[in-house]
Design a protein around this motif. Sequence first.
Motif: not given
Length: 294
Positions: A180-183, A190-191, A196-200
Amino acid sequence: MNKVLRNPLAYTLFVVPGVVLYMVFYILPMISSLKYSVTSWNGINDPIFNGLDNFIKAFHDEKFWIALENNIYFVLFSVFVQIPIIIFFSILISGARRFLDFYKTTVFLPSVLSTAIVGVIWQFIYHPDAGLVNQLLRAMGLEKWTHLWLGEEGYSMMAILVTNAWQWTGFYIVLVLAAIFAISKDVQEAGEIDGAVGWLKARHITVPLIRPVILVVMMLSITGAMKALDIVFIMTKGGPFGSSEVMATYMYKQAYSMSLFGYANAISIIIFLFTVLLTLIFHFITKRSEEVEY
């Protein structure tokens, strides 16, 4: 340095020790196990060739089928219960603004402990009188929900599955957190701009991008479930009445309690073949899903 890297002898010097160790500690024991699996041998006298009798005996052995069924429970629990929990807590911890290192250390701590220690700790937790589980149930007025968790056929296997998950979930969470931290932050930003926030965000960005690591975790969970032995042996020794027996513990008992080393080796070969089969099925399913997505 470049001359060394281009020299085949240099590669040989690095590769040969690994190949030798692989041959000595994996290939040769596997060949030896295959050799004795087709014999009747008590570990002392000379082995007597009996063909496929040990394998036929296994497939007609009711206790072996119970052990195989419990291994399947291990696999199903790992894939459909443990993996979602791992993903959920990984995403939850990755969003922490403070005490991130504390959370990672806390979840990873159980995997540092030896299985013997974990098994003994959870034996006390499941104790019918002084155990934490039954004490909490009594405190909440749920006396009828208390059980002999490790002493009842209907609950012993589930108790072991929970213990095993407690020990190894943190290890897998750390792996998923690293992914996850490598994303790339640019992708995440951009998301977020697109809403796209939270669980989305987790559903449409994080999970798809860490899918390769999730598949690795699933594979490790499956193979770990197939070779489960120590946690079962420490907590229940396969009891009560064989209800928590797995193939590895059953193999161990056939060899060192019953002195049926030929039969035990046959069971070990079956474990190997079944693990390979599950691995191939998993690979086939994941490959097909990737093709469909593409």
